[in-house]
Scaffold this motif. Structure first.
Motif, PDB file in Angstrom:
ATOM      1  N   TRP A 102      35.558  41.598  43.798  1.00  0.00           N
ATOM      2  CA  TRP A 102      36.599  42.633  43.863  1.00  0.00           C
ATOM      3  C   TRP A 102      37.958  42.055  43.450  1.00  0.00           C
ATOM      4  O   TRP A 102      38.671  42.625  42.609  1.00  0.00           O
ATOM      5  N   ALA A 103      38.308  40.903  44.023  1.00  0.00           N
ATOM      6  CA  ALA A 103      39.585  40.267  43.692  1.00  0.00           C
ATOM      7  C   ALA A 103      39.634  39.879  42.222  1.00  0.00           C
ATOM      8  O   ALA A 103      40.659  40.064  41.543  1.00  0.00           O
ATOM      9  N   GLN A 104      38.526  39.337  41.723  1.00  0.00           N
ATOM     10  CA  GLN A 104      38.502  38.878  40.339  1.00  0.00           C
ATOM     11  C   GLN A 104      38.648  40.038  39.351  1.00  0.00           C
ATOM     12  O   GLN A 104      39.407  39.958  38.384  1.00  0.00           O
ATOM     13  N   VAL A 105      37.945  41.113  39.599  1.00  0.00           N
ATOM     14  CA  VAL A 105      37.967  42.245  38.678  1.00  0.00           C
ATOM     15  C   VAL A 105      39.293  43.004  38.751  1.00  0.00           C
ATOM     16  O   VAL A 105      39.866  43.402  37.729  1.00  0.00           O
ATOM     17  N   ALA A 106      39.835  43.179  39.959  1.00  0.00           N
ATOM     18  CA  ALA A 106      41.005  44.044  40.134  1.00  0.00           C
ATOM     19  C   ALA A 106      42.339  43.319  40.011  1.00  0.00           C
ATOM     20  O   ALA A 106      43.327  43.908  39.556  1.00  0.00           O
ATOM     21  N   PHE A 107      42.393  42.033  40.418  1.00  0.00           N
ATOM     22  CA  PHE A 107      43.707  41.408  40.555  1.00  0.00           C
ATOM     23  C   PHE A 107      43.846  40.039  39.883  1.00  0.00           C
ATOM     24  O   PHE A 107      44.950  39.498  39.863  1.00  0.00           O
ATOM     25  N   SER A 108      42.791  39.478  39.369  1.00  0.00           N
ATOM     26  CA  SER A 108      42.843  38.092  38.937  1.00  0.00           C
ATOM     27  C   SER A 108      42.797  37.963  37.420  1.00  0.00           C
ATOM     28  O   SER A 108      42.892  38.952  36.686  1.00  0.00           O
ATOM     29  N   VAL A 109      42.652  36.702  36.978  1.00  0.00           N
ATOM     30  CA  VAL A 109      42.633  36.383  35.550  1.00  0.00           C
ATOM     31  C   VAL A 109      41.296  35.738  35.201  1.00  0.00           C
ATOM     32  O   VAL A 109      40.520  35.366  36.088  1.00  0.00           O
ATOM     33  N   ALA A 110      41.064  35.570  33.905  1.00  0.00           N
ATOM     34  CA  ALA A 110      39.732  35.177  33.453  1.00  0.00           C
ATOM     35  C   ALA A 110      39.300  33.803  33.972  1.00  0.00           C
ATOM     36  O   ALA A 110      38.147  33.626  34.395  1.00  0.00           O
ATOM     37  N   TRP A 111      40.221  32.820  33.970  1.00  0.00           N
ATOM     38  CA  TRP A 111      39.792  31.455  34.287  1.00  0.00           C
ATOM     39  C   TRP A 111      39.367  31.274  35.736  1.00  0.00           C
ATOM     40  O   TRP A 111      38.628  30.340  36.066  1.00  0.00           O
ATOM     41  N   TRP A 146      37.290  32.948  37.290  1.00  0.00           N
ATOM     42  CA  TRP A 146      35.841  33.133  37.456  1.00  0.00           C
ATOM     43  C   TRP A 146      35.168  31.799  37.781  1.00  0.00           C
ATOM     44  O   TRP A 146      34.139  31.759  38.466  1.00  0.00           O
ATOM     45  N   VAL A 147      35.755  30.709  37.286  1.00  0.00           N
ATOM     46  CA  VAL A 147      35.220  29.375  37.596  1.00  0.00           C
ATOM     47  C   VAL A 147      35.249  29.144  39.105  1.00  0.00           C
ATOM     48  O   VAL A 147      34.283  28.611  39.687  1.00  0.00           O
ATOM     49  N   ALA A 148      36.342  29.540  39.752  1.00  0.00           N
ATOM     50  CA  ALA A 148      36.445  29.378  41.201  1.00  0.00           C
ATOM     51  C   ALA A 148      35.421  30.244  41.926  1.00  0.00           C
ATOM     52  O   ALA A 148      34.832  29.822  42.939  1.00  0.00           O
ATOM     53  N   VAL A 149      35.194  31.458  41.427  1.00  0.00           N
ATOM     54  CA  VAL A 149      34.212  32.354  42.048  1.00  0.00           C
ATOM     55  C   VAL A 149      32.814  31.732  41.977  1.00  0.00           C
ATOM     56  O   VAL A 149      32.072  31.706  42.973  1.00  0.00           O
ATOM     57  N   VAL A 150      32.465  31.218  40.801  1.00  0.00           N
ATOM     58  CA  VAL A 150      31.148  30.598  40.630  1.00  0.00           C
ATOM     59  C   VAL A 150      31.020  29.357  41.507  1.00  0.00           C
ATOM     60  O   VAL A 150      29.977  29.127  42.140  1.00  0.00           O
ATOM     61  N   LEU A 151      32.094  28.551  41.570  1.00  0.00           N
ATOM     62  CA  LEU A 151      32.069  27.337  42.389  1.00  0.00           C
ATOM     63  C   LEU A 151      31.913  27.678  43.867  1.00  0.00           C
ATOM     64  O   LEU A 151      31.171  27.000  44.601  1.00  0.00           O
ATOM     65  N   ALA A 152      32.601  28.724  44.328  1.00  0.00           N
ATOM     66  CA  ALA A 152      32.473  29.138  45.726  1.00  0.00           C
ATOM     67  C   ALA A 152      31.057  29.594  46.038  1.00  0.00           C
ATOM     68  O   ALA A 152      30.489  29.250  47.085  1.00  0.00           O
ATOM     69  N   ALA A 185      37.486  26.286  46.696  1.00  0.00           N
ATOM     70  CA  ALA A 185      37.360  27.244  45.596  1.00  0.00           C
ATOM     71  C   ALA A 185      38.034  28.567  45.941  1.00  0.00           C
ATOM     72  O   ALA A 185      38.642  29.209  45.067  1.00  0.00           O
ATOM     73  N   ALA A 186      37.937  28.988  47.196  1.00  0.00           N
ATOM     74  CA  ALA A 186      38.588  30.231  47.614  1.00  0.00           C
ATOM     75  C   ALA A 186      40.105  30.128  47.477  1.00  0.00           C
ATOM     76  O   ALA A 186      40.766  31.079  47.039  1.00  0.00           O
ATOM     77  N   VAL A 187      40.675  28.981  47.848  1.00  0.00           N
ATOM     78  CA  VAL A 187      42.123  28.794  47.709  1.00  0.00           C
ATOM     79  C   VAL A 187      42.518  28.790  46.238  1.00  0.00           C
ATOM     80  O   VAL A 187      43.553  29.351  45.852  1.00  0.00           O
TER      81      VAL A 187
END
Length: 370
Positions: A218-227, A229-235, A264-266
């Protein structure tokens, strides 16, 4: 990279240290009412085991919060002013919870009384549950953006901070800290409580994977930037690794993977905020890294202080963890040595005997170690 950006990154590092270290502290505190089993005497011993796992380190872990707050005040004074005025009520609740929790840790063993111990346990649990939820709510609002006017003043009310996205963020930090704390207990204890902690870690891990996965996407799609996604995958990889390692009984690897998840969340949170330090619903009103920062001279002095002192703090804290690395079990718990509640009352308010004899009774009680 200019110094304002450097200090934005350093503040993210300080929050990372706080959430990784204090995260398992909160988890252990919340587990006080969940893990202990058996009769009242055995449950009390297991509660003391849990408290002793973090007893030597919990106050040192909170230093990371103080440092993060101080660094924000010095490096980004406008961010600090807007954040602490706009989030006044939730931050006040967190502060009160941390104070109550700290007092309970320090005074729980001073008085040998079941009622006193129960009240201290409640204080520790409340002081752990409240920040575990509210930190997630606060950081989710920083990702989503808050209501700021053209003067960078917060104009929303308390309930404007309780959006579905923010409340889900609170559940995410709650589940992550419960998982982190369970894995830490399994790493630091032996016997029945160790096995029980591993079983609970499996449950909390699944809950964290579902909640954190939903919030991160949700955060990645609505409020974040492309790079990021690395943090999302790592988490996600960290959570899966935590579950697998915990199932195999590799507590050290599970704890490391759990810590990587929080890191990764931070990264996701601060990466989503940048170049803002406090995003606004109206982007034109956002506080950015540059319009909220101190002067270059201030940042330069802070950088030299950080370069000199930070390694010393990290070395000392690492040494503390090394010294207290041994596993604990209920066999390591001695008989209670606190004062009796009756003698404390006599010393404070006077009893059947005079104040002098009440004072002697207090001394005798503490000297006997009973």
């Amino acid at each position: 990279m200019d110094l304002a950006v450097v200090w934005f990154v350093l503040i993210a590092v300080l929050w990372t240290g706080y959430l990784v270290l204090e995260g398992f502290d909160f988890g252990v505190g919340m587990l006080l009412s969940i893990l202990p089993r058996g009769d009242s005497e055995h449950r009390e011993k297991e509660r003391r085991v849990l408290i002793n796992t973090i007893g030597p380190v919990w106050d040192g872990n909170e230093v990371w919060l103080l440092t993060a707050g101080g660094a924000t005040f010095a490096a980004f004074p406008e961010w600090y002013a807007t954040l602490f005025s706009g989030f006044y009520l939730p931050l006040l609740l967190i502060l009160v919870a941390l104070i109550v929790r700290g007092v309970a840790f320090e005074y729980r063993g001073k008085i040998r009384d079941e009622g006193w111990a129960r009240r201290c346990d409640v204080a520790i649990q409340v002081g752990s549950w409240v920040p575990a939820v509210l930190w997630g709510v606060a950081f989710a609002n920083l990702v989503r953006g808050v209501q700021l006017d053209a003067e960078h003043q917060f104009v929303g009310g308390f309930f404007s901070l309780l959006s579905p996205f923010a409340l889900l963020g609170g559940l995410v930090t709650l589940s992550l800290f419960l998982l982190h704390g369970s894995v830490f207990v399994a790493l630091k204890t032996d016997g029945e409580i160790r096995a029980r902690a591993r079983r609970h870690a499996s449950v909390f891990g699944v809950a964290a994977l579902v909640l954190a996965g939903g919030w991160a996407v949700w955060a990645q799609v609505a409020f974040s930037v492309a790079w990021t996604w690395v943090a999302v995958v790592l988490a996600a990889a960290g959570l899966v690794t935590t579950l697998v390692a915990n199932r195999r009984g590799s507590e050290g690897r599970a704890f490391t993977a759990s810590a990587v998840t929080i890191v990764a969340a931070v990264v996701l949170i601060f990466g989503s905020m940048y170049p803002d330090v406090m995003p606004a619903v109206d982007p034109a009103n956002s506080l950015t890294v540059h319009n909220a920062s101190s002067t270059d001279y201030t940042l330069t002095v802070m950088t030299w202080v950080a370069v000199i002192l930070t390694p010393l703090v990290i070395a000392y804290q690492s040494w503390t963890y090394w010294v207290f690395r041994r596993r604990l079990s209920t066999t390591d718990i001695p008989a209670p040595a606190g004062l009796s509640l009756k003698k404390v009352r006599e010393a404070a308010f006077g009893g059947a005997s005079s104040g002098g004899s009440a004072g002697r009774g207090l001394t005798d009680g503490s000297g006997s170690g009973s």
